[in-house]
Design a protein around this motif. Structure first.
Motif, PDB file in Angstrom:
ATOM      1  N   VAL A 567       0.847  -1.186   0.000  1.00 26.12           N
ATOM      2  CA  VAL A 567       0.000   0.000   0.000  1.00 26.12           C
ATOM      3  C   VAL A 567       0.881   1.232   0.000  1.00 26.12           C
ATOM      4  CG1 VAL A 567      -1.949  -1.131   1.104  1.00 26.12           C
ATOM      5  CG2 VAL A 567      -0.212  -0.050   2.513  1.00 26.12           C
ATOM      6  N   VAL A 568       0.465   2.226  -0.787  1.00 28.55           N
ATOM      7  CA  VAL A 568       1.225   3.464  -0.928  1.00 28.55           C
ATOM      8  C   VAL A 568       0.397   4.598  -0.345  1.00 28.55           C
ATOM      9  CG1 VAL A 568       2.365   5.037  -2.520  1.00 28.55           C
ATOM     10  CG2 VAL A 568       2.325   2.579  -3.009  1.00 28.55           C
ATOM     11  N   ALA A 569       0.934   5.245   0.678  1.00 31.56           N
ATOM     12  CA  ALA A 569       0.181   6.263   1.408  1.00 31.56           C
ATOM     13  C   ALA A 569       0.478   7.651   0.872  1.00 31.56           C
ATOM     14  CB  ALA A 569       0.521   6.193   2.898  1.00 31.56           C
ATOM     15  N   ASP A 647       3.599   7.750  -0.910  1.00 29.34           N
ATOM     16  CA  ASP A 647       3.499   8.305  -2.247  1.00 29.34           C
ATOM     17  C   ASP A 647       4.638   9.301  -2.421  1.00 29.34           C
ATOM     18  OD1 ASP A 647       2.652   9.011  -4.704  1.00 29.34           O
ATOM     19  OD2 ASP A 647       0.885  10.134  -4.048  1.00 29.34           O
ATOM     20  N   ASP A 648       5.487   9.082  -3.447  1.00 32.37           N
ATOM     21  CA  ASP A 648       6.670   9.922  -3.642  1.00 32.37           C
ATOM     22  C   ASP A 648       6.251  11.248  -4.269  1.00 32.37           C
ATOM     23  OD1 ASP A 648       9.127  11.004  -4.027  1.00 32.37           O
ATOM     24  OD2 ASP A 648       9.851   9.504  -5.450  1.00 32.37           O
ATOM     25  N   SER A 675      24.681  17.610 -11.492  1.00 30.61           N
ATOM     26  CA  SER A 675      24.356  16.356 -10.803  1.00 30.61           C
ATOM     27  C   SER A 675      22.909  16.388 -10.338  1.00 30.61           C
ATOM     28  CB  SER A 675      25.281  16.135  -9.601  1.00 30.61           C
ATOM     29  OG  SER A 675      25.062  17.138  -8.611  1.00 30.61           O
ATOM     30  N   ALA A 676      22.368  15.201 -10.100  1.00 32.71           N
ATOM     31  CA  ALA A 676      20.995  15.084  -9.598  1.00 32.71           C
ATOM     32  C   ALA A 676      20.906  13.851  -8.709  1.00 32.71           C
ATOM     33  CB  ALA A 676      20.002  14.993 -10.746  1.00 32.71           C
ATOM     34  N   VAL A 677      20.178  13.957  -7.598  1.00 28.89           N
ATOM     35  CA  VAL A 677      19.991  12.839  -6.684  1.00 28.89           C
ATOM     36  C   VAL A 677      18.566  12.867  -6.149  1.00 28.89           C
ATOM     37  CG1 VAL A 677      20.809  14.138  -4.673  1.00 28.89           C
ATOM     38  CG2 VAL A 677      20.966  11.634  -4.683  1.00 28.89           C
ATOM     39  N   ASP A 678      17.993  11.677  -5.918  1.00 30.16           N
ATOM     40  CA  ASP A 678      16.622  11.570  -5.416  1.00 30.16           C
ATOM     41  C   ASP A 678      16.607  10.671  -4.190  1.00 30.16           C
ATOM     42  OD1 ASP A 678      13.629  11.934  -5.909  1.00 30.16           O
ATOM     43  OD2 ASP A 678      13.803   9.748  -5.804  1.00 30.16           O
ATOM     44  N   ASN A 679      15.837  11.046  -3.160  1.00 31.59           N
ATOM     45  CA  ASN A 679      15.809  10.284  -1.912  1.00 31.59           C
ATOM     46  C   ASN A 679      15.332   8.857  -2.122  1.00 31.59           C
ATOM     47  OD1 ASN A 679      16.723  12.455  -0.416  1.00 31.59           O
ATOM     48  ND2 ASN A 679      14.653  13.183   0.081  1.00 31.59           N
ATOM     49  N   THR A 680      14.501   8.648  -3.130  1.00 34.65           N
ATOM     50  CA  THR A 680      13.973   7.304  -3.391  1.00 34.65           C
ATOM     51  C   THR A 680      14.770   6.566  -4.457  1.00 34.65           C
ATOM     52  OG1 THR A 680      11.744   8.016  -2.771  1.00 34.65           O
ATOM     53  CG2 THR A 680      11.926   6.004  -4.102  1.00 34.65           C
ATOM     54  N   ASP A 681      15.081   7.267  -5.562  1.00 39.42           N
ATOM     55  CA  ASP A 681      15.691   6.612  -6.723  1.00 39.42           C
ATOM     56  C   ASP A 681      17.204   6.717  -6.761  1.00 39.42           C
ATOM     57  OD1 ASP A 681      13.124   5.998  -7.576  1.00 39.42           O
ATOM     58  OD2 ASP A 681      12.918   7.888  -8.646  1.00 39.42           O
ATOM     59  N   GLY A 682      17.810   7.478  -5.869  1.00 35.58           N
ATOM     60  CA  GLY A 682      19.266   7.576  -5.835  1.00 35.58           C
ATOM     61  C   GLY A 682      19.811   8.552  -6.856  1.00 35.58           C
ATOM     62  N   ASP A 683      20.974   8.216  -7.452  1.00 43.56           N
ATOM     63  CA  ASP A 683      21.669   9.102  -8.386  1.00 43.56           C
ATOM     64  C   ASP A 683      20.929   9.138  -9.726  1.00 43.56           C
ATOM     65  OD1 ASP A 683      23.400  10.611  -9.850  1.00 43.56           O
ATOM     66  OD2 ASP A 683      25.152   9.333  -9.544  1.00 43.56           O
ATOM     67  N   LEU A 684      20.486  10.350 -10.122  1.00 45.94           N
ATOM     68  CA  LEU A 684      19.765  10.524 -11.387  1.00 45.94           C
ATOM     69  C   LEU A 684      20.532  11.436 -12.340  1.00 45.94           C
ATOM     70  CD1 LEU A 684      16.080  11.003 -10.118  1.00 45.94           C
ATOM     71  CD2 LEU A 684      17.106   8.948 -11.103  1.00 45.94           C
ATOM     72  N   GLU A 705      18.638  25.383 -20.120  1.00 42.43           N
ATOM     73  CA  GLU A 705      17.585  24.942 -19.213  1.00 42.43           C
ATOM     74  C   GLU A 705      17.756  23.441 -18.947  1.00 42.43           C
ATOM     75  OE1 GLU A 705      13.862  26.008 -20.883  1.00 42.43           O
ATOM     76  OE2 GLU A 705      14.120  28.162 -20.475  1.00 42.43           O
ATOM     77  N   TYR A 706      17.869  23.077 -17.652  1.00 39.01           N
ATOM     78  CA  TYR A 706      18.097  21.698 -17.233  1.00 39.01           C
ATOM     79  C   TYR A 706      16.820  21.131 -16.617  1.00 39.01           C
ATOM     80  CZ  TYR A 706      23.048  22.899 -17.707  1.00 39.01           C
ATOM     81  OH  TYR A 706      24.273  23.308 -18.182  1.00 39.01           O
ATOM     82  N   SER A 707      16.629  19.812 -16.774  1.00 35.92           N
ATOM     83  CA  SER A 707      15.447  19.165 -16.211  1.00 35.92           C
ATOM     84  C   SER A 707      15.774  17.714 -15.876  1.00 35.92           C
ATOM     85  CB  SER A 707      14.285  19.222 -17.203  1.00 35.92           C
ATOM     86  OG  SER A 707      13.144  18.551 -16.677  1.00 35.92           O
ATOM     87  N   VAL A 708      15.154  17.221 -14.758  1.00 37.91           N
ATOM     88  CA  VAL A 708      15.302  15.814 -14.391  1.00 37.91           C
ATOM     89  C   VAL A 708      14.020  15.361 -13.700  1.00 37.91           C
ATOM     90  CG1 VAL A 708      16.359  16.321 -12.145  1.00 37.91           C
ATOM     91  CG2 VAL A 708      16.784  14.111 -13.246  1.00 37.91           C
ATOM     92  N   SER A 709      13.606  14.115 -13.943  1.00 33.83           N
ATOM     93  CA  SER A 709      12.400  13.541 -13.329  1.00 33.83           C
ATOM     94  C   SER A 709      12.743  12.220 -12.664  1.00 33.83           C
ATOM     95  CB  SER A 709      11.313  13.320 -14.383  1.00 33.83           C
ATOM     96  OG  SER A 709      10.925  14.537 -14.972  1.00 33.83           O
ATOM     97  N   ASP A 710      12.060  11.928 -11.515  1.00 27.19           N
ATOM     98  CA  ASP A 710      12.264  10.643 -10.852  1.00 27.19           C
ATOM     99  C   ASP A 710      11.235   9.643 -11.341  1.00 27.19           C
ATOM    100  OD1 ASP A 710       9.902  11.265  -9.564  1.00 27.19           O
ATOM    101  OD2 ASP A 710      10.850  11.752  -7.651  1.00 27.19           O
ATOM    102  N   ALA A 711      11.268   8.436 -10.789  1.00 31.24           N
ATOM    103  CA  ALA A 711      10.375   7.366 -11.247  1.00 31.24           C
ATOM    104  C   ALA A 711       8.920   7.684 -10.987  1.00 31.24           C
ATOM    105  CB  ALA A 711      10.764   6.054 -10.577  1.00 31.24           C
ATOM    106  N   ALA A 712       8.655   8.519  -9.968  1.00 28.67           N
ATOM    107  CA  ALA A 712       7.276   8.877  -9.636  1.00 28.67           C
ATOM    108  C   ALA A 712       6.771  10.050 -10.468  1.00 28.67           C
ATOM    109  CB  ALA A 712       7.160   9.209  -8.152  1.00 28.67           C
ATOM    110  N   GLY A 713       7.641  10.592 -11.338  1.00 29.22           N
ATOM    111  CA  GLY A 713       7.221  11.699 -12.189  1.00 29.22           C
ATOM    112  C   GLY A 713       7.445  13.075 -11.604  1.00 29.22           C
ATOM    113  N   ASN A 714       8.091  13.148 -10.443  1.00 29.09           N
ATOM    114  CA  ASN A 714       8.404  14.457  -9.866  1.00 29.09           C
ATOM    115  C   ASN A 714       9.573  15.071 -10.630  1.00 29.09           C
ATOM    116  OD1 ASN A 714       6.562  14.199  -7.533  1.00 29.09           O
ATOM    117  ND2 ASN A 714       7.958  12.533  -6.985  1.00 29.09           N
TER     118      ASN A 714
END
Length: 802
Positions: A567-569, A647-648, A675-684, A705-714
């Motif tokens: 379950v994802v809260a 929920d990320d 560089s980019a890092v995410d608390n859930t997905d690690g090094d991005l 212009e730079y952009s990065v997204s994590d697995a949850a779409g953030n």
């Protein structure tokens, strides 16, 4: 009065059995030699007990009359000169169950059947029963005594008198509140279920040499009660022992992972201590010389004993400690050990539903079930760092026999216990006197009477905030203030928040529609969601229920109809878990199988325990069977398992170099320093994209212009300005690489894309210290100019006048 027992005629009855940690139990005072003018004499040898069940003869009245009727003194029947010759006489134990001499339970045999009913055949019951016996104490014995320690088992309430003075009373609040003239003949007490065993002390001031009159008033609680019971099983000499006893030693949780609390009962009102040290090699003696000593505090308990409690703080991680309690003067307990683990990172603890020792009517059987569940659980999960109990540790709040059984497992002295105050615990101070809890707020969840236990408490353990409230107190406002205050102060420090209370608001068995449960179910969920609780642990209903995610008292996902193991809260979503019995003492049948909130229901009437694994990213809750009952109920087979994640919604952290310059014709890599890092997905970093380019052959300004997204779409973005300048004209980005973290807001200043003119040229803004030399030089030039101007003017005036 019946013939009193003398020291010579009394048999040597066995002492009351108590679990003791002492290396040598307290014994009757040894005879000592002393010399008088007449020669050598011996001190009196005290009997083991002055009263016992089998041979003490009691005079008793069970005819529903007031034995002091016609007297101005309602306690005249408790004095030595009262004439009880017309009363019945018999030995104990005394009782009745629905008018018969059996049926209360194997632990409560009835030797003498009492007349239960006022008319001899059916309700209403006799209101109060009266008992008298005599105890002879010689003058020599009296000089050796510090008092007498008694053990009484009763149903429903009792008062005990010696020589016309009350020395003890249990569950007798209604008696004390009644008019004096009614106290000898009334209903009192509570509907306790099984009889209660309590201990008491008769001070020497209440005794005299010769015959002492012991009198007992036994109260029925209501006119339709099914049973009555009385057994004063022992009245033992209290003497200064050669070695103090240390009973019911229990380790409870401290304020954090580096602290532990210890509580124990003792028979001596003297200073006592805890000593602890890093554990020596196996078989070595306790290292007293290198031990840390902590003085214990405490006082007299409601059972007539003494308790002591102490806190051990400043423990080191990954260390095994040995400890003991006592003193050099009174002796020390056997050494116990406990271990700490890492003070951060992943861990697990065990959660147990209502052990409620004594609920089956057989304390010994419940104790065996409780011990077996602990053994099974800790064999499976030996690294468990807490033993979390959902409340109702005992069946009768004041029963020391039940506490003896609950606290008997050695694991209770080695792994910190987290006790919840249940409805079967609250009715006595024994809960407060047996457990030391951290950060206790006695005003929140306050005790409901002077004789009950109360308070809410909290602790942090490895960055998880645990809150435990006394749901016996219905004052939701007081609980709310406590919870909000603690969360406001410590919530930001916690990666998860766990709340525990006894009365399950999302269960499906016998208590689901209780008035107090409905009230809490209407009021608490909105608060729980609002303050950010992740998991709620509950008991009370003796059946297993795991809820769907619930937000503000409603399904977080209204379309969810099937149980899921993952379950994802989202924000405000809460998982509620209600545990089944850990001892097997009592189970409740499911009465609300279609409850809207119930994701998983299980009631096989099999002992359960729950293992809870905690990581930074997830809480996994797995419930197991701890006994073999039929093909479906193998030991350690899984009842239910669920993993809770959040929920990320947090965007990655994106870092790009600051705005700057690059020389015409030089090489330029737009990804250098990014560089980019995410608390859930690690090094991005490899997932970062860049829009725009820099043509180093052409002078001018360029925007990246730079952009990065994590697995949850953030998604996180950042903007960077780069200026191409003529060779030798600028500092270049390599000389001022800098760095800035984007926050996804689109604000250039926040994302390292400031358009400030100095910053755009790659120049650092001046500070006061950097400008000071130039200001001083400018000031000197101004002063020199002014002086030159003044000199010229003087010369012109002189020339003009000449």
């Amino acid at each position: 009065m019946s013939e009193p027992l003398t020291a010579a005629s009394r048999p040597r009855a066995a002492h009351r059995s108590r679990r003791t940690i002492a290396t040598a139990s307290a014994t009757a005072l040894l005879a000592t030699l002393f010399t008088t003018s007449a020669g050598v004499a011996f001190a009196a040898e005290l009997p083991e007990t002055y009263i016992d069940t089998a041979s003490t003869v009691w005079s008793y009245s069970d005819d529903d009359t007031d034995p002091a009727a016609g007297s101005d003194d309602r306690l005249s029947w408790t004095t030595s000169d009262f004439d009880d010759s017309e009363w019945k006489t018999a030995t104990g134990s005394f009782g009745a169950k629905n008018g018969a001499a059996e049926g209360i339970g194997d632990d409560f045999p009835i030797t003498t059947l009492l007349n239960q009913y006022a008319d001899g055949e059916a309700a209403p019951n006799v209101r109060t029963f009266h008992f008298r016996t005599g105890v002879t104490i010689t003058a020599d014995e009296l000089t050796e005594l510090n008092g007498l320690n008694g053990t009484v088992t009763y149903d429903d309430a009792v008062q005990i008198f010696v020589n016309g003075t009350q020395v003890a009373g249990f569950v007798d609040d209604k008696v004390d509140a009644a008019p004096e003239a009614e106290r000898n003949l009334m209903y009192a007490g509570e509907s306790n279920g099984s009889p209660i065993t309590s201990t008491f002390t008769i001070p020497t001031e209440s005794l005299h040499a010769g015959e002492n009159t012991v009198s007992v008033a036994l109260y029925q609680d209501r006119d339709t009660s099914s049973d009555i019971y009385f057994d004063l099983s022992s009245l033992e000499p209290a003497v200064t022992p050669e070695h103090a006893s240390f009973d019911n030693l229990v380790m409870t949780i401290g304020g954090d992972e580096s602290a532990r609390n210890l509580t124990w009962y003792t028979d001596v009102d003297e200073a006592q201590y805890v000593q602890y040290a890093a554990a020596p090699a196996s078989g070595a003696e306790f290292p007293a010389d290198g031990a840390t000593t902590v003085e214990a505090r405490g006082g007299e308990t409601t059972s007539g004993e003494q308790n002591r409690r102490a806190t051990i703080e400043g423990l080191s991680e990954n260390t095994t400690y040995a400890y003991r309690v006592g003193s050099d003067a009174l002796g020390w307990s056997d050494a116990q050990t406990f271990s700490t683990a890492d003070f951060s990172g992943d861990y697990n603890f065990l959660f147990f539903g209502d052990p409620q020792i004594g609920a089956s009517g057989n304390v010994a059987s419940d104790e065996i079930g409780w011990q077996d569940t602990l053994d099974v659980a800790l064999e499976q999960f030996p690294q468990s760092e807490m033993l979390f109990s959902a409340g109702d540790q005992v069946n009768t709040a004041s029963s020391e026999t039940e506490y003896d059984a609950f606290l008997s497992p050695t694991q209770m002295q080695q792994i910190p216990v987290v006790p919840v105050n249940g409805n079967h615990d609250v009715g006595s101070k024994a809960y407060e006197q047996h457990y030391t809890t951290p950060n206790l707020d006695t005003e929140a969840g306050a005790a409901l009477s002077d004789s009950s236990s109360g308070g809410d408490y909290w602790f942090m353990f490895k960055d998880v905030l645990y809150l435990v409230i006394n749901s016996n107190n219905p004052d939701i406002d007081a609980h709310e203030q406590f919870l909000r205050d603690v969360v406001a102060e410590h919530g930001d420090e916690a990666k998860w928040s766990v709340l525990a209370f006894h009365h399950s608001i999302y269960s499906v068995a016998a208590h689901v529609n209780d008035e107090n449960i409905i009230s809490m179910r209407n009021e608490l969920p909105t608060l729980i969601s609002d303050i950010g609780i992740d998991v709620v642990l509950q008991g009370h209903d003796h059946s297993y229920t795991r809820s769907y995610l619930i937000n503000n008292g409603e399904l977080a996902n209204p379309d969810e109809t099937e149980a899921s193991n993952e379950v994802v809260a989202g924000e405000g979503d809460v998982l509620y878990v209600t545990a089944n019995s850990a001892s097997g003492s009592k189970y409740y049948d499911v009465t609300a199988p279609d409850a809207w909130y119930a994701s998983v229901i299980n009631q096989e009437k099999v002992r359960n325990y729950t293992n809870i694994e905690v990581t930074d990213d997830a809480i996994t809750i797995t419930t197991y069977r701890s006994e073999q009952t039929g093909a479906r109920a193998a030991v350690n087979s899984v009842v239910d398992e669920v993993t809770l994640t959040r929920d990320d919604t947090e965007a990655p952290q994106l870092t790009v170099p600051e705005n700057g310059e690059v020389e015409q014709g030089s090489d330029f890599d737009p990804m250098a320093g990014v560089s980019a890092v995410d608390n859930t997905d690690g090094d991005l970093t490899d997932a970062v994209s860049v829009t725009g380019s820099v043509d180093t052959a052409t002078l001018g300004g360029y925007t990246l212009e730079y952009s990065v997204s994590d697995a949850a779409g953030n998604t996180q973005t950042a903007t960077r300005e780069v200026t191409v300048v003529a060779a030798g004209a600028g500092t270049g980005p390599g000389e001022n690489p800098g760095g800035g973290a984007g926050d996804g807001s689109g604000d250039d200043a926040a994302s390292g894309g400031s358009n400030d003119s100095d910053s755009a040229r790659g120049e650092l803004p001046y500070t006061g210290a950097e400008a000071l030399p130039w200001l001083i030089a400018a000031g000197l030039l101004v002063l020199l100019g002014a002086a030159f101007a003044t000199t010229s003017a003087v010369r012109r005036r002189r020339a003009h006048s000449a």
